[in-house]
Design an enzyme around this catalytic site. Structure first.
Site, PDB file in Angstrom:
ATOM      1  N   HIS A   1       0.853  -1.193   0.000  1.00  0.00           N
ATOM      2  CA  HIS A   1       0.000   0.000   0.000  1.00  0.00           C
ATOM      3  C   HIS A   1       0.887   1.242   0.000  1.00  0.00           C
ATOM      4  O   HIS A   1       1.658   1.468   0.934  1.00  0.00           O
ATOM      5  CB  HIS A   1      -0.944  -0.002   1.196  1.00  0.00           C
ATOM      6  CG  HIS A   1      -1.985  -1.078   1.079  1.00  0.00           C
ATOM      7  ND1 HIS A   1      -2.438  -1.797   2.154  1.00  0.00           N
ATOM      8  CD2 HIS A   1      -2.641  -1.545  -0.016  1.00  0.00           C
ATOM      9  CE1 HIS A   1      -3.343  -2.668   1.721  1.00  0.00           C
ATOM     10  NE2 HIS A   1      -3.489  -2.535   0.415  1.00  0.00           N
TER      11      HIS A   1
ATOM     12  N   HIS B   1       2.731  -3.380   6.718  1.00  0.00           N
ATOM     13  CA  HIS B   1       1.758  -2.322   6.417  1.00  0.00           C
ATOM     14  C   HIS B   1       1.750  -1.334   7.588  1.00  0.00           C
ATOM     15  O   HIS B   1       2.421  -1.536   8.588  1.00  0.00           O
ATOM     16  CB  HIS B   1       0.351  -2.913   6.307  1.00  0.00           C
ATOM     17  CG  HIS B   1       0.145  -3.792   5.113  1.00  0.00           C
ATOM     18  ND1 HIS B   1      -0.612  -3.414   4.048  1.00  0.00           N
ATOM     19  CD2 HIS B   1       0.616  -5.027   4.827  1.00  0.00           C
ATOM     20  CE1 HIS B   1      -0.614  -4.383   3.137  1.00  0.00           C
ATOM     21  NE2 HIS B   1       0.131  -5.376   3.585  1.00  0.00           N
TER      22      HIS B   1
ATOM     23  N   GLU C   1       1.718   3.864   2.939  1.00  0.00           N
ATOM     24  CA  GLU C   1       2.171   3.392   4.249  1.00  0.00           C
ATOM     25  C   GLU C   1       3.699   3.418   4.290  1.00  0.00           C
ATOM     26  O   GLU C   1       4.372   2.395   4.310  1.00  0.00           O
ATOM     27  CB  GLU C   1       1.581   1.991   4.493  1.00  0.00           C
ATOM     28  CG  GLU C   1       0.057   2.016   4.450  1.00  0.00           C
ATOM     29  CD  GLU C   1      -0.616   0.643   4.330  1.00  0.00           C
ATOM     30  OE1 GLU C   1       0.089  -0.376   4.360  1.00  0.00           O
ATOM     31  OE2 GLU C   1      -1.855   0.612   4.211  1.00  0.00           O
TER      32      GLU C   1
ATOM     33  N   ARG D   1      -3.026   4.813  -2.354  1.00  0.00           N
ATOM     34  CA  ARG D   1      -2.879   3.492  -1.736  1.00  0.00           C
ATOM     35  C   ARG D   1      -2.636   2.384  -2.774  1.00  0.00           C
ATOM     36  O   ARG D   1      -1.915   1.422  -2.528  1.00  0.00           O
ATOM     37  CB  ARG D   1      -4.176   3.191  -0.971  1.00  0.00           C
ATOM     38  CG  ARG D   1      -4.360   1.758  -0.506  1.00  0.00           C
ATOM     39  CD  ARG D   1      -5.742   1.613   0.138  1.00  0.00           C
ATOM     40  NE  ARG D   1      -6.146   0.246   0.329  1.00  0.00           N
ATOM     41  CZ  ARG D   1      -6.048  -0.413   1.495  1.00  0.00           C
ATOM     42  NH1 ARG D   1      -5.537   0.176   2.547  1.00  0.00           N
ATOM     43  NH2 ARG D   1      -6.448  -1.654   1.595  1.00  0.00           N
TER      44      ARG D   1
ATOM     45  N   GLU E   1       0.581  -4.546  10.905  1.00  0.00           N
ATOM     46  CA  GLU E   1       0.295  -3.114  10.894  1.00  0.00           C
ATOM     47  C   GLU E   1       1.289  -2.482  11.859  1.00  0.00           C
ATOM     48  O   GLU E   1       1.238  -2.721  13.059  1.00  0.00           O
ATOM     49  CB  GLU E   1      -1.141  -2.829  11.349  1.00  0.00           C
ATOM     50  CG  GLU E   1      -2.217  -3.468  10.478  1.00  0.00           C
ATOM     51  CD  GLU E   1      -2.434  -2.788   9.121  1.00  0.00           C
ATOM     52  OE1 GLU E   1      -1.736  -1.790   8.816  1.00  0.00           O
ATOM     53  OE2 GLU E   1      -3.301  -3.258   8.370  1.00  0.00           O
TER      54      GLU E   1
HETATM   55 ZN   LIG Z   1      -1.783  -1.653   4.098  1.00  0.00          ZN
END
Ligand SMILES: [Zn+2]
Ligand SMILES: *[C@@H]1O[C@H](CO)[C@@H](O)[C@H](O)[C@H]1NC(C)=O
Ligand SMILES: *[C@@H]1O[C@H](CO)[C@@H](O)[C@H](O)[C@H]1NC(C)=O
Length: 456
Positions: A209, A339, A212, A267, A413
């Site tokens: 993405h 991410h 990020e 993104r 994340e």
């Molecule tokens: Zn992501």
């Protein structure tokens, strides 16, 4: 938003992959003035998130432009049952009307002007890049500054130098070619030696993405750390002796460069398919994998930020990664996809809330990783399966890897957590080191766990 598809047509002709200087005029950047970031407790009986998602992009047929109305930045999870949502000024009333009474009563604005955050980050980067340009070009991989956000070309230059100057440990590998023709590289790292035997692998990818930014920065940080600390710190040394490490720090370079030069909140990939849609560009690279593609939590609208693509592996970046994982990596043991944000370790399945057969072992390793993180920087990460922690998502890389039988799989994340006044996607570069250190500790813990359980 406004400029999503108008600008690239002009830019692509002159702005090729060789450009790595940040444009200081900044006139063509997407403008998010007036956009505000909101948080509310999600009512578990509501389908608010699905409703909000369906409004994400507005397409104006007469002007042939799309404008972002709403963008979900942090999904609710079991531990943090609230959502962070970016809202366009003209959509604020409508947004509030979509929430339930209970949700509305918890609603608060956590960032009044997202554009000022973006501007501040940009000023800091321009300052940094001017400073770097004054210096001579990198002569050694040691000089690569991991405490900064880099252009894709700079990332590649670092990997190239490293593989040239440490040929006995590092091999640069090409995994794919992007829609815009960029070569996507990674590195294979092994203990010093010429053609050592293949070992089980730890695979890390980042940058899926585009916006990020902390994810590729952490990928690069880990590459440098593993090579510098081999033979110096026990855990790094042990895990490099047990595993081949494959790190692909930026697998969506088109989207990443676009987020640097045109739209900080981009993104998706940058693929164009005029059969599907003439105005909306790109697909969500983490909805494009072929295993259970297009099932729960996928979006068929090309303008959506979570558009799954016209068919499985429609995105050349993902097709290339799949081929690479399938044919080049013989014994994958650990797979990590980096991410941001939310401080979570997410394991399969994404497409269903059924448990995998190795659920318990995956959770045990995640627990060790979370402990190692806590021990390293004092920060808390939560863990669980995607569908357990959040909403279902299909077509993800982690479901593909689970289906392939990889034992330890986590979509991570990274920082920040969704605390009030968090930096969200604009995490200042001063946080890269700590985020990288804790991720290195987490991976070492997972590696150590795998060695023990799988008797490697
Ligand atoms: Zn992501
Ligand atoms: C574009 O979309 C059409 C319709 O879904 C599809 O058949 C075609 O394969 C797509 N082209 C590319 C290059 O992905
Ligand atoms: C915590 O960190 C210390 C020093 O970095 C290390 O020696 C120790 O093994 C770690 N403990 C755990 C549970 O990771």
């Amino acid at each position: 938003m406004w400029l999503h598809f108008l600008v690239p047509l002009i830019l692509l002709t002159t702005w090729t992959v060789t450009c790595h200087v940040i444009d200081e005029t900044a006139g063509k950047m997407a403008d998010y003035s007036g956009y505000t970031l909101h948080r509310f407790q999600v009512d578990t009986t509501s389908n608010t998130m699905e409703k909000l998602e369906s409004y994400d992009m507005e397409l104006d047929q007469t002007t042939q432009t799309a404008r972002l109305l709403i963008d979900i930045w942090a999904e609710p999870s079991k531990q943090n049952p609230h959502a962070d949502v970016l809202v366009a000024p003209e959509f604020l009333q409508k947004f509030k009307s979509l929430l339930t009474g209970a949700e509305l009563s918890t609603l608060k604005m956590i960032e009044g002007d997202i554009q000022s955050q973006i501007n501040a980050e940009r000023r800091a980067m321009i300052h940094n890049s001017v400073r770097r340009r004054r210096k001579r070009a990198l002569r050694s991989w040691h000089e690569f500054d991991t405490n900064a956000y880099h252009s894709y070309d700079e990332m590649v230059e670092f990997m190239r130098l490293l593989s040239e100057q440490k040929p006995d440990m590092v091999e640069m590998v090409k995994v794919a070619t992007s829609s815009e023709g960029r070569s996507i590289y990674g590195v294979k790292i092994h203990p010093p030696g010429i053609s050592p035997p293949e070992k089980p692998s730890i695979i890390v990818d980042a940058g899926v993405h585009a916006r990020e930014w902390i994810a590729p920065a952490v990928g690069l940080f880990m590459i440098k750390k593993i090579v510098s600390e081999y033979g110096k710190t026990a855990e790094v040394t042990a895990n490099l002796q047990k595993f081949d490490w494959y790190i692909m720090p930026q697998v969506n370079p088109d989207g990443y460069e676009y987020s640097r030069t045109n739209d900080r909140l981009w993104r998706k990939t940058r693929s164009k398919n005029v059969t599907v849609n003439r105005w909306c560009v790109g697909a969500d690279a983490n909805r494009n994998w072929g295993y259970r593609w297009g099932e729960a939590g996928a979006n068929r609208t090309p303008c959506s930020n979570i558009y799954m693509g016209s068919h499985p592996y429609s995105e050349p970046e993902i097709k290339g990664l799949k081929e690479f994982f399938t044919w080049q990596i013989t014994n994958p043991m650990v797979y990590i996809s980096l991410h941001s944000y939310g401080q979570l370790l997410l394991s399969p399945w994404g497409y269903t809330n059924e448990r995998t057969e190795n659920y318990q072992d995956q959770q045990n390793a995640a627990k060790e990783a979370a402990l190692a993180i806590k021990n390293t920087t004092g920060v808390s990460y939560s863990y669980g399966t995607i569908s357990e922690m959040m909403y279902p998502a299909s077509g993800t890389s982690i479901d593909f890897m689970q289906h392939r039988g990889v034992p330890y799989i986590y979509g991570v994340e990274l920082r920040p957590t969704d605390n009030p006044n968090s930096f969200a996607f604009n995490l200042p570069p001063s946080y890269i080191r700590a985020t990288g250190d804790e991720m290195m500790a987490a991976l070492n813990a997972i590696g150590t766990h795998a060695v023990k359980i799988k008797r490697l």
